[in-house]
Design a protein around this motif. Structure first.
Motif, PDB file in Angstrom:
ATOM      1  N   GLU A 114       6.508  10.423   3.636  1.00  0.00           N
ATOM      2  CA  GLU A 114       5.462   9.558   3.111  1.00  0.00           C
ATOM      3  C   GLU A 114       5.660   8.129   3.608  1.00  0.00           C
ATOM      4  O   GLU A 114       6.778   7.639   3.700  1.00  0.00           O
ATOM      5  N   VAL A 115       4.553   7.475   3.912  1.00  0.00           N
ATOM      6  CA  VAL A 115       4.587   6.159   4.549  1.00  0.00           C
ATOM      7  C   VAL A 115       3.959   5.099   3.632  1.00  0.00           C
ATOM      8  O   VAL A 115       2.928   5.339   3.018  1.00  0.00           O
ATOM      9  N   SER A 116       4.604   3.936   3.566  1.00  0.00           N
ATOM     10  CA  SER A 116       4.072   2.799   2.809  1.00  0.00           C
ATOM     11  C   SER A 116       4.157   1.538   3.665  1.00  0.00           C
ATOM     12  O   SER A 116       5.000   1.438   4.556  1.00  0.00           O
ATOM     13  N   CYS A 117       3.272   0.593   3.390  1.00  0.00           N
ATOM     14  CA  CYS A 117       3.282  -0.700   4.067  1.00  0.00           C
ATOM     15  C   CYS A 117       3.433  -1.806   3.034  1.00  0.00           C
ATOM     16  O   CYS A 117       2.863  -1.716   1.940  1.00  0.00           O
ATOM     17  N   SER A 118       4.165  -2.869   3.392  1.00  0.00           N
ATOM     18  CA  SER A 118       4.386  -3.948   2.442  1.00  0.00           C
ATOM     19  C   SER A 118       4.475  -5.286   3.173  1.00  0.00           C
ATOM     20  O   SER A 118       4.953  -5.352   4.298  1.00  0.00           O
ATOM     21  N   GLU A 152       0.877  -1.169   0.000  1.00  0.00           N
ATOM     22  CA  GLU A 152       0.000   0.000   0.000  1.00  0.00           C
ATOM     23  C   GLU A 152       0.917   1.222   0.000  1.00  0.00           C
ATOM     24  O   GLU A 152       1.586   1.502   1.000  1.00  0.00           O
ATOM     25  N   HIS A 153       0.966   1.908  -1.114  1.00  0.00           N
ATOM     26  CA  HIS A 153       1.925   2.997  -1.290  1.00  0.00           C
ATOM     27  C   HIS A 153       1.393   4.316  -0.738  1.00  0.00           C
ATOM     28  O   HIS A 153       0.238   4.661  -0.930  1.00  0.00           O
ATOM     29  N   CYS A 154       2.276   5.016  -0.075  1.00  0.00           N
ATOM     30  CA  CYS A 154       2.046   6.407   0.310  1.00  0.00           C
ATOM     31  C   CYS A 154       0.652   6.631   0.905  1.00  0.00           C
ATOM     32  O   CYS A 154      -0.093   7.492   0.460  1.00  0.00           O
ATOM     33  N   TRP A 155       0.293   5.847   1.913  1.00  0.00           N
ATOM     34  CA  TRP A 155      -1.047   5.976   2.492  1.00  0.00           C
ATOM     35  C   TRP A 155      -1.116   7.101   3.523  1.00  0.00           C
ATOM     36  O   TRP A 155      -2.196   7.476   3.961  1.00  0.00           O
ATOM     37  N   LYS A 156       0.030   7.635   3.882  1.00  0.00           N
ATOM     38  CA  LYS A 156       0.033   8.753   4.827  1.00  0.00           C
ATOM     39  C   LYS A 156       1.144   9.725   4.482  1.00  0.00           C
ATOM     40  O   LYS A 156       2.242   9.317   4.100  1.00  0.00           O
ATOM     41  N   LYS A 157       0.859  11.046   4.624  1.00  0.00           N
ATOM     42  CA  LYS A 157       1.844  12.084   4.381  1.00  0.00           C
ATOM     43  C   LYS A 157       1.840  13.074   5.536  1.00  0.00           C
ATOM     44  O   LYS A 157       0.787  13.392   6.084  1.00  0.00           O
ATOM     45  N   VAL A 158       3.037  13.528   5.874  1.00  0.00           N
ATOM     46  CA  VAL A 158       3.182  14.555   6.906  1.00  0.00           C
ATOM     47  C   VAL A 158       4.144  15.609   6.383  1.00  0.00           C
ATOM     48  O   VAL A 158       5.186  15.272   5.809  1.00  0.00           O
ATOM     49  N   ARG A 159       3.811  16.862   6.570  1.00  0.00           N
ATOM     50  CA  ARG A 159       4.692  17.936   6.120  1.00  0.00           C
ATOM     51  C   ARG A 159       5.989  17.923   6.914  1.00  0.00           C
ATOM     52  O   ARG A 159       5.988  17.774   8.139  1.00  0.00           O
ATOM     53  N   LEU A 160       7.131  18.034   6.217  1.00  0.00           N
ATOM     54  CA  LEU A 160       8.423  18.009   6.897  1.00  0.00           C
ATOM     55  C   LEU A 160       8.585  19.186   7.858  1.00  0.00           C
ATOM     56  O   LEU A 160       9.307  19.097   8.853  1.00  0.00           O
ATOM     57  N   THR A 208       6.519  -1.483   7.627  1.00  0.00           N
ATOM     58  CA  THR A 208       6.152  -0.093   7.358  1.00  0.00           C
ATOM     59  C   THR A 208       7.426   0.713   7.148  1.00  0.00           C
ATOM     60  O   THR A 208       8.356   0.627   7.951  1.00  0.00           O
ATOM     61  N   ALA A 209       7.468   1.471   6.072  1.00  0.00           N
ATOM     62  CA  ALA A 209       8.654   2.261   5.754  1.00  0.00           C
ATOM     63  C   ALA A 209       8.245   3.693   5.420  1.00  0.00           C
ATOM     64  O   ALA A 209       7.102   3.952   5.043  1.00  0.00           O
ATOM     65  N   TYR A 210       9.178   4.607   5.578  1.00  0.00           N
ATOM     66  CA  TYR A 210       8.909   5.995   5.201  1.00  0.00           C
ATOM     67  C   TYR A 210      10.076   6.542   4.401  1.00  0.00           C
ATOM     68  O   TYR A 210      11.204   6.038   4.478  1.00  0.00           O
ATOM     69  N   TYR A 211       9.800   7.550   3.608  1.00  0.00           N
ATOM     70  CA  TYR A 211      10.863   8.237   2.882  1.00  0.00           C
ATOM     71  C   TYR A 211      10.505   9.706   2.780  1.00  0.00           C
ATOM     72  O   TYR A 211       9.339  10.094   2.913  1.00  0.00           O
ATOM     73  N   MET A 212      11.520  10.509   2.554  1.00  0.00           N
ATOM     74  CA  MET A 212      11.350  11.953   2.479  1.00  0.00           C
ATOM     75  C   MET A 212      11.205  12.392   1.029  1.00  0.00           C
ATOM     76  O   MET A 212      12.066  12.120   0.204  1.00  0.00           O
ATOM     77  N   ASN A 213      10.090  13.014   0.719  1.00  0.00           N
ATOM     78  CA  ASN A 213       9.856  13.556  -0.610  1.00  0.00           C
ATOM     79  C   ASN A 213      10.290  15.020  -0.589  1.00  0.00           C
ATOM     80  O   ASN A 213       9.548  15.901  -0.146  1.00  0.00           O
ATOM     81  N   GLU A 214      11.505  15.255  -1.040  1.00  0.00           N
ATOM     82  CA  GLU A 214      12.070  16.602  -0.977  1.00  0.00           C
ATOM     83  C   GLU A 214      11.312  17.573  -1.879  1.00  0.00           C
ATOM     84  O   GLU A 214      11.177  18.759  -1.561  1.00  0.00           O
ATOM     85  N   GLU A 215      10.812  17.066  -2.999  1.00  0.00           N
ATOM     86  CA  GLU A 215      10.100  17.935  -3.933  1.00  0.00           C
ATOM     87  C   GLU A 215       8.815  18.478  -3.312  1.00  0.00           C
ATOM     88  O   GLU A 215       8.512  19.661  -3.421  1.00  0.00           O
ATOM     89  N   GLU A 216       8.052  17.589  -2.649  1.00  0.00           N
ATOM     90  CA  GLU A 216       6.797  18.008  -2.026  1.00  0.00           C
ATOM     91  C   GLU A 216       6.974  18.398  -0.564  1.00  0.00           C
ATOM     92  O   GLU A 216       6.008  18.826   0.072  1.00  0.00           O
ATOM     93  N   GLN A 217       8.203  18.178  -0.055  1.00  0.00           N
ATOM     94  CA  GLN A 217       8.493  18.507   1.345  1.00  0.00           C
ATOM     95  C   GLN A 217       7.557  17.745   2.295  1.00  0.00           C
ATOM     96  O   GLN A 217       6.958  18.318   3.204  1.00  0.00           O
ATOM     97  N   THR A 218       7.448  16.436   2.033  1.00  0.00           N
ATOM     98  CA  THR A 218       6.602  15.600   2.884  1.00  0.00           C
ATOM     99  C   THR A 218       7.349  14.328   3.274  1.00  0.00           C
ATOM    100  O   THR A 218       8.276  13.893   2.584  1.00  0.00           O
TER     101      THR A 218
END
Length: 211
Positions: A167-171, A123-131, A155-165
């Motif tokens: 983002e969380v995914s589960c696998s 489940e990709h990018c099911w949650k976003k939080v502003r950096l 559950t993993a997260y990564y930083m989207n520098e372009e959107e400054q968020t």
């Protein structure tokens, strides 16, 4: 090796092999001395194609039976949307009562490891939080760390520098077995596990905010 009176061209071999059934191909491969090595190699490649096609088609059939719209994307991933009304399959369970989740926008993908015979549900990018929201980012990191203990869903997260968020995914992954009843039950179980992980993380954040 058995005597061979003639050597067929590769094109004619491929046409012959493509008309063979799965069982016929297995019989040729089981006794490689009766054919040229090149023929056996083509037969092996075709057998692998048939196994992969069967794997894909079985998963597509199961997802359709579960009421999930699905399609392959250009990268070979099977994307599917869970039917929001199909709560007989997907539900969140707690000790007190059943809690159903709104599935209108929940999208998953299934990727196939054909060599190891595994499928991976994500489940990709099911949650976003502003950096810029430092406190919420730290709470989310803690929630993810807690959620990853003793569970088959990662559950993993990564930083989207372009959107400054953030983002969380589960696998989660499991071995593919050609048994439709087993697969349907297991896919249902694994997706429910992912949804439960969503609920746990969101609930953790709510509790931490109230402290």
């Amino acid at each position: 090796m058995a005597k061979k009176n003639c050597k067929l061209p590769l094109k004619e071999w491929e046409e012959t092999i493509n008309k063979m059934s799965y069982k016929e191909l297995q019989e040729y491969i089981a006794d490689p001395d009766v054919c040229y090595p090149e023929f056996i190699e083509l037969a092996n490649d075709r057998l692998k194609e048939l196994k992969n096609e069967d794997m894909r088609n079985t998963i597509i059939k199961i997802m359709a039976e579960m009421g999930c719209k699905n399609q392959f994307d250009e990268d070979g991933y099977l994307s599917f949307f869970v039917n929001a009304d199909n709560t007989d399959y997907f539900q969140l369970l707690t000790e007190e009562e059943k809690h159903y989740i709104n599935l209108n926008d929940v999208c998953f993908t299934i990727s196939f490891d054909y060599d190891l015979r595994y499928i991976v549900i994500t489940e990709h990018c099911w949650k976003k939080v502003r950096l810029g929201n430092v406190d919420e980012v730290e709470r989310l990191k803690c929630a993810i760390n807690r959620a990853n203990f003793g569970d088959s869903v990662v559950t993993a997260y990564y930083m989207n520098e372009e959107e400054q968020t953030m983002e969380v995914s589960c696998s989660t992954s499991y071995p593919y077995l050609p048994n439709e009843t087993y697969l349907k039950d297991f896919i249902n179980y694994k997706i429910t596990e992912i949804l439960c992980k969503n609920w746990f993380i969101n609930r953790y954040l709510e509790v931490e905010k109230m402290k």
